[in-house]
Design a protein around this motif. Structure first.
Motif, PDB file in Angstrom:
ATOM      1  N   ALA A 223       9.913   0.719   7.493  1.00  0.00           N
ATOM      2  CA  ALA A 223       9.344   0.646   6.143  1.00  0.00           C
ATOM      3  C   ALA A 223       7.827   0.519   6.207  1.00  0.00           C
ATOM      4  O   ALA A 223       7.126   0.909   5.266  1.00  0.00           O
ATOM      5  N   ALA A 224       7.314  -0.008   7.320  1.00  0.00           N
ATOM      6  CA  ALA A 224       5.874  -0.205   7.481  1.00  0.00           C
ATOM      7  C   ALA A 224       5.207   0.919   8.247  1.00  0.00           C
ATOM      8  O   ALA A 224       3.987   1.095   8.156  1.00  0.00           O
ATOM      9  N   HIS A 225       5.977   1.690   9.010  1.00  0.00           N
ATOM     10  CA  HIS A 225       5.381   2.763   9.810  1.00  0.00           C
ATOM     11  C   HIS A 225       6.399   3.870  10.051  1.00  0.00           C
ATOM     12  O   HIS A 225       7.576   3.624  10.270  1.00  0.00           O
TER      13      HIS A 225
ATOM     14  N   THR B 146      12.306   1.980  -0.557  1.00  0.00           N
ATOM     15  CA  THR B 146      12.198   1.747  -1.996  1.00  0.00           C
ATOM     16  C   THR B 146      11.300   0.545  -2.277  1.00  0.00           C
ATOM     17  O   THR B 146      10.496   0.558  -3.219  1.00  0.00           O
ATOM     18  N   VAL B 147      11.441  -0.496  -1.472  1.00  0.00           N
ATOM     19  CA  VAL B 147      10.625  -1.696  -1.661  1.00  0.00           C
ATOM     20  C   VAL B 147       9.149  -1.365  -1.545  1.00  0.00           C
ATOM     21  O   VAL B 147       8.325  -1.834  -2.344  1.00  0.00           O
ATOM     22  N   ARG B 148       8.812  -0.555  -0.558  1.00  0.00           N
ATOM     23  CA  ARG B 148       7.401  -0.182  -0.378  1.00  0.00           C
ATOM     24  C   ARG B 148       6.845   0.490  -1.622  1.00  0.00           C
ATOM     25  O   ARG B 148       5.732   0.186  -2.080  1.00  0.00           O
ATOM     26  N   GLY B 149       7.612   1.407  -2.199  1.00  0.00           N
ATOM     27  CA  GLY B 149       7.143   2.097  -3.396  1.00  0.00           C
ATOM     28  C   GLY B 149       7.090   1.189  -4.611  1.00  0.00           C
ATOM     29  O   GLY B 149       6.102   1.205  -5.363  1.00  0.00           O
TER      30      GLY B 149
ATOM     31  N   GLY C  86       4.140  -1.207  -4.537  1.00  0.00           N
ATOM     32  CA  GLY C  86       2.809  -0.610  -4.610  1.00  0.00           C
ATOM     33  C   GLY C  86       2.047  -0.553  -3.306  1.00  0.00           C
ATOM     34  O   GLY C  86       0.808  -0.446  -3.314  1.00  0.00           O
ATOM     35  N   PHE C  87       2.725  -0.584  -2.166  1.00  0.00           N
ATOM     36  CA  PHE C  87       2.045  -0.413  -0.888  1.00  0.00           C
ATOM     37  C   PHE C  87       1.598   1.039  -0.741  1.00  0.00           C
ATOM     38  O   PHE C  87       2.358   1.965  -1.060  1.00  0.00           O
ATOM     39  N   ASP C  88       0.398   1.265  -0.227  1.00  0.00           N
ATOM     40  CA  ASP C  88       0.018   2.631   0.099  1.00  0.00           C
ATOM     41  C   ASP C  88       0.569   2.978   1.486  1.00  0.00           C
ATOM     42  O   ASP C  88       0.931   2.099   2.280  1.00  0.00           O
TER      43      ASP C  88
ATOM     44  N   LEU D 129      10.619 -11.327  -0.509  1.00  0.00           N
ATOM     45  CA  LEU D 129      11.396 -10.099  -0.345  1.00  0.00           C
ATOM     46  C   LEU D 129      10.785  -9.323   0.808  1.00  0.00           C
ATOM     47  O   LEU D 129       9.564  -9.122   0.867  1.00  0.00           O
ATOM     48  N   VAL D 130      11.644  -8.875   1.738  1.00  0.00           N
ATOM     49  CA  VAL D 130      11.170  -8.084   2.879  1.00  0.00           C
ATOM     50  C   VAL D 130      11.859  -6.726   2.863  1.00  0.00           C
ATOM     51  O   VAL D 130      13.093  -6.642   2.863  1.00  0.00           O
ATOM     52  N   GLY D 131      11.068  -5.679   2.828  1.00  0.00           N
ATOM     53  CA  GLY D 131      11.598  -4.327   2.890  1.00  0.00           C
ATOM     54  C   GLY D 131      11.819  -3.902   4.328  1.00  0.00           C
ATOM     55  O   GLY D 131      10.861  -3.711   5.073  1.00  0.00           O
TER      56      GLY D 131
END
Length: 542
Positions: free
Chosen positions: A307-309, A190-193, A196-198, A181-183
């Motif tokens: 989603a990453a930055h 939503t995927v990041r949250g 559990g990614f900080d 799965l790629v956010g």
């Protein structure tokens, strides 16, 4: 259902430009992809956003086969820009005036001359984001990417073998299993949250607004960037786009849409003039948090693009970084799905792209400092205005905004290794008979790597034969800007990164090339796999 037991090899959450490019890269590599988009249709606010893309973003699209339609759409966009400028000139009593050569800005200072950067032929392409998105969706559909609209990811569970994704749509939920799965679902991912990614970083310090508007006939705003004691505003960069930046208070609640009245009040405060907005098409707020996920991968869940930055949208860098993220991840994730990825390949995505986003956050924070309206920032702008006269300073910042300074640490002293190569014209043969012909380097990318052999009759192509299913071999007599003065042969990854280079007139050691091939493309495929690749269109030239 696929024989693997997964409905789709990869699920991509978010069907914006980054998610769609990633899906196209994966599908072209033979991976089954499902895109889930929570919206019912195109984002109505996107018209106020990106009006251009940097050279690296365009080159990603060119390698996907979209170069010609993108450039055709740019011609239409530029014609609209000229129409808009002519209308402004007539209203301002300057009928017959013509727009000056466009300059790019850093912190609102319109001083960046693209001709003064490294490789100026690799230029910014001007295209409104809704037009780009439509091109991408149509291309994804042609490739066989499946897109489900009004489907939102609401649950994520994973183990060592798969990801179980819970999806909500029209009042019901369902679960599907996928390998990865790629956010790509933006700054509020939503995927990041759920995974559990900080997401550490700094909070917003200002409020920006951007809208597509038409001014009342008696309103006069000069196109360009303007600094005032209350902030800054930009008018006319592209279509009738108006942007304001105000400092001193946090952003208002974002759960209500931007209205014509709010935008009008903002431009009146910042400009100090009784501007009336006759028409308000769409608009959004923006601000300047600077956050970045510490990890880009947690098990079988990955993040890509915004989603990453998260960063302030200044300098026109968003698509350049986001689409290059997608190109970097796409082929590596495909290799993982097909089970030929060498050890550490998927984790190199974070190793290569995380520092690029760190640099992006740094320069956007610096630009916000320059835009501020306090006396100290005004003095800083004056100093920067002088510094731009220095060629080295000008080139450094121009290269940074265009991504020309990106070089991945691949452990080679050759100046091309680790860089992202631009397009070039090749003189090659179309078949084994040796007939010459011309093509562009970008057209050789088909999901595989590309080995460009500039030594006619050398052993370079032969050494790579076992990897023919994963690397396309081309012998050429010329390669435009990358001439024999730079290299006699180049191994290019599917994302356009130079993975290996043979210095001019240096002895060729097949073992060194094979080491590079194995490092990026795994152990050689079977003989039948290589023969199959040959039959599918590997170019053999004299």
């Amino acid at each position: 259902m696929r024989s693997t037991g997964f409905e789709y090899d990869v699920v991509v959450a978010g069907a914006g430009p980054v998610g769609t490019v990633l899906a196209c890269e994966l599908r072209r590599a033979g991976v089954s992809v499902l895109m889930l988009e929570r919206r019912a249709g195109p984002d109505a606010t996107s018209r106020g956003w990106a009006g251009s893309m940097g050279p690296l973003a365009f080159e990603v699209l060119d390698r996907l086969g979209l170069g010609e339609p993108v450039l055709a759409a740019e011609e239409r966009t530029l014609a609209e820009y000229e129409r808009m400028f002519a209308a402004w000139a007539r209203a301002a009593g300057q009928d017959g005036a013509s727009p000056s050569e466009p300059k790019e800005h850093f912190g609102g200072l319109e001083r960046i001359d693209p001709a003064r950067r490294t490789s100026p032929e690799r230029r910014r392409v001007r295209l409104e984001q809704p037009v780009l998105q439509d091109l991408l969706w149509r291309h994804a559909d042609e490739l066989g990417v499946v897109l489900h609209r009004e489907h939102e990811v609401v649950g994520v569970e994973q183990d060592e073998e798969c990801v179980a994704v819970t999806v909500s749509t029209q009042g019901r939920t369902y679960r599907l299993r996928t390998q990865y799965l790629v956010g790509c679902d933006g700054t509020t991912s939503t995927v990041r949250g759920l995974a559990g990614f900080d997401f550490p970083g700094t909070d917003p310090s200002m409020t920006g607004r951007v809208a597509v508007v038409e001014l009342a006939e008696d309103a006069r705003l000069t196109p360009g960037v303007h600094f005032t004691p209350e902030g800054a505003y930009v008018y006319g960069l592209g279509l009738n786009r108006l942007t304001t930046a105000e400092f001193g208070s946090g952003p208002p609640a974002e759960d209500r849409p931007l209205t014509r009245e709010e935008m009008q009040d903002s431009i009146r405060r910042v400009s100090g003039r009784p501007v009336t907005l006759a028409n308000f098409t769409s608009g959004i707020r923006w601000t300047d948090p600077a956050r970045q996920a510490s990890e880009y991968r947690r098990g079988r869940v990955l993040l890509c693009g915004d989603a990453a930055h998260m960063y302030a949208p200044v300098g026109g860098q968003g698509l350049n970084v986001g689409l290059t993220d997608a190109a970097n991840l796409g082929w590596k994730l495909a290799a993982q799905v097909h089970r030929w990825a060498p050890s550490g390949l998927l984790d190199s995505y974070r190793g290569e792209r995380h520092p690029v986003a760190e640099r992006l956050l740094q320069n956007t924070k610096a630009q916000i400092a320059l835009i501020r309206s306090d006396p100290q920032s005004s003095a800083l702008r004056e100093l920067f205005d002088e510094l731009f006269e220095l060629d080295d300073v000008h080139r450094l910042i121009a290269d940074m905004l265009a991504g020309m300074d990106v070089r991945y640490p691949l452990g080679s002293a050759h100046p091309l290794v680790g860089t992202l190569i631009g397009d070039a014209e090749l003189s090659v043969a179309t078949d084994d008979s040796g007939a010459t012909g011309k093509t562009r380097l970008a057209t050789l990318f088909d999901g595989r790597g590309v080995l460009v052999d500039l030594r006619a009759g050398s052993a370079v192509s032969a050494a790579a034969a076992p990897w023919a299913a994963r690397v396309r071999r081309t012998a050429a007599t010329a390669i435009g800007p990358v001439a024999r003065t730079d290299a006699d042969a180049l191994l290019l990854r599917p994302d356009g990164c130079v993975a290996w280079a043979l210095p001019p007139d240096a002895p060729f050691h097949a073992a060194q090339l094979r080491t590079a091939l194995a490092s990026w493309f795994g152990e050689p495929g079977t003989t039948e796999e290589a023969r199959s690749a040959d039959r599918q269109g590997v170019i053999h030239t004299s």
